[in-house]
Design a protein around this motif. Structure first.
Motif, PDB file in Angstrom:
ATOM      1  N   MET A 139       0.833  -1.209   0.000  1.00  0.00           N
ATOM      2  CA  MET A 139       0.000   0.000   0.000  1.00  0.00           C
ATOM      3  C   MET A 139       0.864   1.255   0.000  1.00  0.00           C
ATOM      4  O   MET A 139       0.569   2.215  -0.714  1.00  0.00           O
ATOM      5  N   ASP A 140       1.934   1.227   0.773  1.00  0.00           N
ATOM      6  CA  ASP A 140       2.805   2.400   0.826  1.00  0.00           C
ATOM      7  C   ASP A 140       3.411   2.700  -0.533  1.00  0.00           C
ATOM      8  O   ASP A 140       3.639   3.848  -0.888  1.00  0.00           O
ATOM      9  N   LEU A 141       3.693   1.657  -1.300  1.00  0.00           N
ATOM     10  CA  LEU A 141       4.294   1.863  -2.609  1.00  0.00           C
ATOM     11  C   LEU A 141       3.234   2.037  -3.691  1.00  0.00           C
ATOM     12  O   LEU A 141       3.551   2.036  -4.874  1.00  0.00           O
ATOM     13  N   GLY A 142       1.985   2.160  -3.292  1.00  0.00           N
ATOM     14  CA  GLY A 142       0.948   2.518  -4.257  1.00  0.00           C
ATOM     15  C   GLY A 142       0.114   1.372  -4.778  1.00  0.00           C
ATOM     16  O   GLY A 142      -0.793   1.596  -5.561  1.00  0.00           O
ATOM     17  N   ALA A 143       0.417   0.145  -4.374  1.00  0.00           N
ATOM     18  CA  ALA A 143      -0.407  -0.985  -4.805  1.00  0.00           C
ATOM     19  C   ALA A 143      -1.332  -1.340  -3.654  1.00  0.00           C
ATOM     20  O   ALA A 143      -0.884  -1.816  -2.623  1.00  0.00           O
ATOM     21  N   PHE A 144      -2.594  -1.090  -3.828  1.00  0.00           N
ATOM     22  CA  PHE A 144      -3.511  -1.239  -2.696  1.00  0.00           C
ATOM     23  C   PHE A 144      -3.904  -2.692  -2.459  1.00  0.00           C
ATOM     24  O   PHE A 144      -4.203  -3.079  -1.344  1.00  0.00           O
ATOM     25  N   THR A 145      -3.901  -3.490  -3.517  1.00  0.00           N
ATOM     26  CA  THR A 145      -4.392  -4.861  -3.391  1.00  0.00           C
ATOM     27  C   THR A 145      -3.630  -5.703  -2.355  1.00  0.00           C
ATOM     28  O   THR A 145      -4.257  -6.394  -1.563  1.00  0.00           O
ATOM     29  N   LEU A 148      -4.984  -5.699   1.259  1.00  0.00           N
ATOM     30  CA  LEU A 148      -6.117  -6.543   1.628  1.00  0.00           C
ATOM     31  C   LEU A 148      -5.717  -8.008   1.695  1.00  0.00           C
ATOM     32  O   LEU A 148      -6.240  -8.752   2.517  1.00  0.00           O
ATOM     33  N   TYR A 149      -4.776  -8.409   0.845  1.00  0.00           N
ATOM     34  CA  TYR A 149      -4.292  -9.793   0.913  1.00  0.00           C
ATOM     35  C   TYR A 149      -3.596 -10.007   2.257  1.00  0.00           C
ATOM     36  O   TYR A 149      -3.797 -11.034   2.900  1.00  0.00           O
ATOM     37  N   LEU A 209       4.007  -9.276  -6.037  1.00  0.00           N
ATOM     38  CA  LEU A 209       4.769  -8.077  -5.729  1.00  0.00           C
ATOM     39  C   LEU A 209       6.272  -8.252  -5.933  1.00  0.00           C
ATOM     40  O   LEU A 209       6.904  -7.438  -6.592  1.00  0.00           O
TER      41      LEU A 209
END
Lengths: 387, 377
Positions: A139-145, A148-149, A209
């Motif tokens: 999330m910090d690096l901009g990938a929100f998915t 939640l995983y 990731l």
């Protein structure tokens, strides 16, 4: 020890600051205490030149609750629950650190069952903590998915804790001389189920990731922490190991039943963000290995060797104990007067406080976005910094 | 010059015998004007109302779609409570935003602060007017459609820049500066990719470009060159509309909310809406230029096959292709991390731009020597 206090006024106009060719002006910006990267309420005052970071000044203290002072008015058993509120992602390991120190000081014996359950719980929580770290890094690096995983897998482990302990976050489970309760009859079966579920998930993390070129670009060679500096700053845990220092209390001074388990301590090569990332991913796999080896051989016996009503007598003196939490070494120093039922003074050396200051060295000269990557791979939990 | 004549000959052929007669709303209005001036006015009013409705419907639909798709990627359900499967969630959110307090920071430049969201939205709405949705559904077919698109899409940066600049907030300012640098940079690559199609089609008019794909879509009909141009255009337009992995002007975890940090209520909604309309426009243009727009999947000469393809109405083809590109852009967002600002610039100036130029040169050679499928058709 002397501390030089540096105020912002000292830095605003540093004497002889080299003027840039573009005649740019430096400016300050507050990252936090309310900021998505604060993960709680950490404040970083950042001195910037355009997008380039000149200096990062951490300003902790926004969640200071005075836990150490509070402990002076609580009995030995009561101070355990305070430790849940420090690094809430390693609550059980914090419990264990204090309980173990008290046990060592008071000469309380435990039995193999207690130690095995403690080790299992600690490893499950390390796994839980790292899984969440992975999600938050995404999330910090901009990938929100990934966020939640990460939470999805965290929930699954949380259910094991809930069944045995009755709590999911502040667990207050490991007590001086035993455990609050025995494990749930379903514990072994459920843990095995969860491990079988988690193993492929960690490979999935790699495909989602770790293998992503953008992520690698964002982490490789960013924020290099050399081994000597890591030691000098007092960094511990995955941050220290990523810098190439194989120092893990579970291996160096085994406690619990770690000596019975066969596991590796992953070590990084140069200490950049990517190494810190890989070390944690590998630690998840090693934690699974430890739990797998121990889960079938939980010995029989009582879950507590000391009655909960019994008074614990800690002899006069200064006692120290330490444990490897998910973020590094938690050291507990107890000064006891030998008479009262409470510590005369409790001092906690929390891993996050030491790891935090690595930001000041690592972020200098990088971009704003790199502060995020660096802070995220240091994996800070703010209530543990402030206590 | 034979080389120069070829594309124009192609254009002439496409205009001489159009398989699908193109009739824009503007053309209908112009036709009606001498005899029935009020009908012409009615046509124009219809066009404006249609555009307004399109913006609203697209906004609602795409936001709902994005939430549901994001939820799918993240193993959750997404909005489920307001209406069946949460279809009214966006409506509820719109009302919430309408009733929210509209806060303007005390030291903000009020005029510019209030103007910025409208600039952002209007620049995207202007582009909706020239997109050929179907042969009979296009508001105006400007003969320099591609140039118009390139110019108007650049206007959108004004909204971001002014919004960030006037907010009197450092986060907003950083976001605005990033946005300006990024959009201006990526426009170069996007335009280079557009030019490849313009060369092959021999026209700047968007409906002309669609008509030129009657023998096959440019993504495959211009071998390799078309595919590369498609990838460059998709990347560059994703960057132009500030979507992940290029969402650095907003950069939630870095800049709180980037250029729109200080916006709330309806004005925030305008920025939000502009982002989604922008995504639709980018997808529609990608579809129009490279995937044939409303043109069904044709293979030059294979008349029986083409007749089967023609059974599906052109509007459905257009919607399907646009929806596919929209899905790809959303897919990016829910899978990729964000680039760093200097990496973003490096990608554009050191990678995309040289490839774009080389591709343009290759495309010119292909046009000159008829090195593409069904030349002169």
């Amino acid at each position: 020890m002397t501390v030089t206090v540096k105020t912002l006024n000292d830095i605003i106009a540093p004497p002889g600051a080299a003027a840039s060719a573009l005649a740019t002006e430096e400016y300050f910006i507050n990252m936090g205490p309310q900021h998505p990267i604060a993960h709680g309420s950490l404040r970083l005052v950042v001195r910037l030149d355009g997008e380039t970071v000149r200096e990062v000044i951490p300003v902790p203290g926004y969640v200071h609750r005075g836990l150490e002072k509070m402990a002076e008015h609580l009995s030995w058993r009561q101070i355990i629950h305070l430790t849940d509120r420090m690094d809430y992602l390693s609550a059980l390991m914090n419990n264990w650190a204090v309980a173990r120190t008290i046990e060592q000081a008071a000469g309380l014996a435990t039995n193999p069952r207690i130690e095995t359950i403690r080790t299992l719980m600690a490893e499950l929580q390390r796994l839980q903590s790292h899984v969440l770290w992975w999600g938050v890094l995404g999330m910090d690096l901009g990938a929100f998915t990934p966020f939640l995983y990460g939470f999805r897998e965290r929930e699954v482990i949380g259910e094991i804790f809930e069944e045995t302990i009755g709590a999911r976050l502040t667990m207050n489970y490991i007590q001086p001389g035993g455990l609050m309760d025995d494990i749930h009859p379903d514990f072994v079966r459920k843990t095995k189920q969860v491990l079988a579920y988690l193993k492929p998930k960690i490979d999935e993390y790699d495909t989602l990731l770790s293998g992503n070129v953008i992520l690698q670009e964002r982490l490789r060679n960013i924020g290099v922490l050399p081994a000597a500096r890591a030691i000098a700053l007092g960094c511990t845990g995955p941050v220290l190991r990523a810098s190439g220092v194989p120092y893990d209390l579970r291996k160096c001074e085994p406690y619990g039943v770690y000596a019975q388990a066969d596991f590796d301590v992953p070590v990084g090569a140069k200490g950049d963000c990517w190494d810190r990332y890989c070390v944690r991913i590998e630690e998840m796999r090693q934690s699974i290995r430890i739990v797998e080896q121990l889960i079938d051989g939980i010995p029989d016996g009582p879950h507590a060797t000391v009655k909960f009503g019994a008074r614990i007598k800690v002899p006069e003196g200064i006692h120290y104990g330490q444990i490897e939490t998910a973020r590094g070494i938690l050291g507990v120093t107890i000064a006891a007067d030998g008479k009262s039922d409470a510590p005369y003074r409790l001092r906690l050396r929390s891993p996050n406080f030491s790891n935090l200051w690595a930001v000041t060295e690592l972020a200098r000269g990088w971009r704003i976005a790199d502060i995020i990557a660096i802070q995220s791979t240091l994996d800070l939990v703010v209530p543990d910094i402030d206590r | 010059m034979a080389g120069a004549a070829a594309p124009f000959a192609l254009f002439a052929a496409a205009q001489a015998a159009p398989a699908w007669p193109v009739k824009t709303v503007a053309a209908r209005a112009a036709e009606a004007l001498p005899d029935h001036p009020w009908t012409a006015v009615l046509y124009m009013a219809l066009a404006f109302a249609g555009l307004g409705a399109l913006v609203a419907v697209l906004g609602m639909g795409l936001i709902y779609l994005e939430r549901k798709i994001a939820a799918r990627f993240q193993c959750r359900l997404g909005p489920m409570r307001v209406g069946p499967h949460g279809i009214f969630q966006t409506v509820a959110d719109t009302f919430k935003l309408l009733f929210k307090e509209d806060i303007v920071p005390a030291r903000a430049d009020k005029t510019l602060h209030l103007l910025a969201p409208f600039l952002a939205l209007s620049s995207t709405a202007l582009m909706l007017g020239v997109i050929p949705y179907s042969p009979i559904l296009q508001i105006s077919d400007v003969n320099i459609g591609v140039l118009y698109i390139a110019a108007v899409s650049g206007l959108g940066v004004m909204g971001i820049l002014l919004g960030g600049w006037s907010s009197y907030n450092k986060w907003s300012l950083i976001g605005a500066m990033r946005g300006a640098a990024q959009i201006i940079s990526y426009e170069v690559s996007a335009t280079l990719a557009l030019l490849v199609v313009v060369m092959f089609a021999g026209t700047l008019s968007l409906s002309g470009i669609v008509a030129s794909q009657a023998e096959g879509w440019w993504i495959w009909r211009a071998p390799v060159v078309g595919g590369i141009a498609f990838l460059i255009y998709l990347t560059a337009s994703t960057a132009e509309i500030n979507r992940t992995p290029f969402d650095i002007p907003e950069g939630e975890s870095e800049l709180t909310a980037g250029f729109h940090t200080e916006y709330s209520g309806l004005r925030f909604a305008f920025f939000f809406l502009a982002e989604f309309i922008n995504m639709f426009v980018a997808a529609a243009l990608t579809a129009t230029l490279f995937l044939g727009g409303w043109m069904p999947f044709h293979i030059g000469g294979a008349n029986a096959f083409n007749a089967v393809m023609d059974l599906v109405p052109p509007g459905v083809w257009f919607l399907g292709k646009t929806a596919f590109v929209v899905f790809v852009i959303m897919w990016f967002r829910w899978t990729f991390p964000r680039l760093r600002v200097d990496q973003l610039m490096r990608l554009e100036w050191k990678l995309l731009l040289p490839i774009g130029f080389a591709n343009l040169a290759l495309g010119a050679l292909a046009v000159l020597y008829d090195l593409y499928f069904f030349p002169g058709a």
